[in-house]
Motif scaffolding. Structure first.
Motif, short mmCIF file in Angstrom:
data_model
loop_
_atom_site.label_atom_id
_atom_site.label_comp_id
_atom_site.label_asym_id
_atom_site.label_seq_id
_atom_site.Cartn_x
_atom_site.Cartn_y
_atom_site.Cartn_z
N TRP A 12 -8.65 -4.16 9.22
CA TRP A 12 -8.46 -4.21 7.77
C TRP A 12 -9.71 -3.81 7.01
N ASP A 13 -10.87 -4.32 7.39
CA ASP A 13 -12.09 -4.03 6.63
C ASP A 13 -12.42 -2.55 6.60
N ASN A 14 -11.99 -1.82 7.61
CA ASN A 14 -12.29 -0.38 7.68
C ASN A 14 -11.33 0.48 6.88
N ARG A 15 -10.20 -0.07 6.49
CA ARG A 15 -9.19 0.77 5.83
C ARG A 15 -8.76 0.23 4.46
N ARG A 16 -9.30 -0.91 4.08
CA ARG A 16 -8.81 -1.55 2.86
C ARG A 16 -9.12 -0.73 1.60
N GLU A 17 -10.29 -0.09 1.55
CA GLU A 17 -10.61 0.73 0.38
C GLU A 17 -9.67 1.93 0.28
N LEU A 18 -9.35 2.53 1.42
CA LEU A 18 -8.42 3.66 1.42
C LEU A 18 -7.02 3.22 1.01
N LEU A 19 -6.62 2.03 1.43
CA LEU A 19 -5.31 1.52 1.04
C LEU A 19 -5.25 1.31 -0.48
N VAL A 20 -6.28 0.72 -1.04
CA VAL A 20 -6.33 0.52 -2.49
C VAL A 20 -6.32 1.87 -3.20
N GLU A 21 -7.07 2.83 -2.68
CA GLU A 21 -7.11 4.16 -3.28
C GLU A 21 -5.73 4.82 -3.25
N THR A 22 -5.00 4.62 -2.16
CA THR A 22 -3.66 5.19 -2.03
C THR A 22 -2.73 4.62 -3.09
N ILE A 23 -2.81 3.31 -3.30
CA ILE A 23 -1.97 2.69 -4.33
C ILE A 23 -2.38 3.17 -5.71
N ARG A 24 -3.68 3.22 -5.96
CA ARG A 24 -4.17 3.62 -7.28
C ARG A 24 -3.69 5.04 -7.62
N GLU A 25 -3.80 5.95 -6.68
CA GLU A 25 -3.42 7.34 -6.93
C GLU A 25 -1.90 7.48 -7.11
N SER A 26 -1.13 6.67 -6.40
CA SER A 26 0.33 6.76 -6.49
C SER A 26 0.86 6.06 -7.74
N ALA A 27 0.12 5.09 -8.24
CA ALA A 27 0.42 4.40 -9.50
C ALA A 27 1.84 3.86 -9.57
#
Length: 267
Positions: free
Chosen positions: A36-51
């Motif tokens: 989780w710690d290695n991918r959590r920022e990317l997961l948040v970024e994915t949600i942010r971009e998809s809005a």
């Protein structure tokens, strides 16, 4: 006066609703480089971009939900874990506070005693559940009912459980409309569970004017998906149209936000 009334109606005609389903993969310490710690920022970024305006997650642990909400303060989230508390996996539902208001919400379990937290039936190995809400759309002033779920995962062994789970959800939905169901169903569109649910609901991907991404949605952090589309967005809303459905393949140097592809539908 007639012109003013037409202008007032324009937002109702042009409004979009963005709906995402996302199995975020629980924080398994045995996931090696994909912890989780290695991918959590990317997961948040994915949600942010998809809005998405509303996001149904599966396998979400409380600490993950809190992290996402902290990094994306425009969202609120709710839901109990499958044990009926804050421990174990949640079917956490996130929504944009500026767009949606929760009118009512709750949880029920996919079992013969749906109101008993943590209850298990049909030889399942783990509790399975639905987290639901009635949302008021602050843009259109209309309401819709939303369910989010995760079906039993063990191949043919859990096929009877998935069938019974689909029957229970279909019965609970009744004639609710507009209605949206998201989830990881651990079954393809050729399954009996899919047939039961799509007897009264429409598959957003089948109805979409455009689609992108692969057909399969599980890839085990490898980026190469299998043939089965197990993450679905189903709905019932006679006046709604589906602009597009995308299986999102966002990654960074081969690292993915989860072992499932998130699926986004634009209504």
């Amino acid at each position: 006066m007639r012109f003013l009334l037409l202008l007032a109606a324009l937002p109702l005609l042009s409004a979009e609703l963005r709906v995402m389903t996302f199995n975020v993969r629980y924080p398994n310490p045995s996931d090696g480089p994909d912890i989780w710690d290695n991918r959590r920022e990317l997961l948040v970024e994915t949600i942010r971009e998809s809005a998405p305006d509303v996001l149904g997650t599966q396998e979400l642990f409380y600490l993950q939900g809190q992290y996402i909400a902290e990094k994306l303060p425009e969202y609120a989230w709710f839901g109990l874990s499958r044990r009926g508390n804050k421990e174990d996996e949640h079917m956490g539902v996130f929504y944009k506070k500026s767009r949606l208001r929760v009118e009512d919400s709750g949880n029920f379990w996919l079992s013969e005693t749906p109101q008993v937290p943590g209850s298990i039936s049909w030889n399942m190995s783990l509790p399975r559940m639905v987290t639901w809400a009635v949302f008021a759309d602050l843009q259109t002033q209309r309401r819709f009912t939303y369910y989010n779920t995760h079906f039993a995962h063990r191949g043919q062994q859990d096929e009877p459980a998935r069938i019974e789970s689909a029957k229970l959800i279909a019965a609970r939905i009744g004639l609710a409309s507009p209605f949206i169901l998201t989830g990881d169903f651990n079954a393809p569109p050729t399954s009996e569970a899919y047939r039961i649910l799509t007897a009264t609901l429409t598959d957003a991907k089948s109805a979409a004017a455009a689609t992108s991404g692969p057909e399969g949605t599980f890839h085990g952090f490898k980026g190469t998906v299998g043939p089965a589309r197990i993450d679905w967005i189903l709905f019932r809303a006679p006046q709604w149209k589906v602009k597009r459905v995308d299986a999102l393949t966002k990654n960074r140097a081969g690292r993915y936000p989860s072992d499932h592809l998130p699926v986004l539908a634009v209504f």
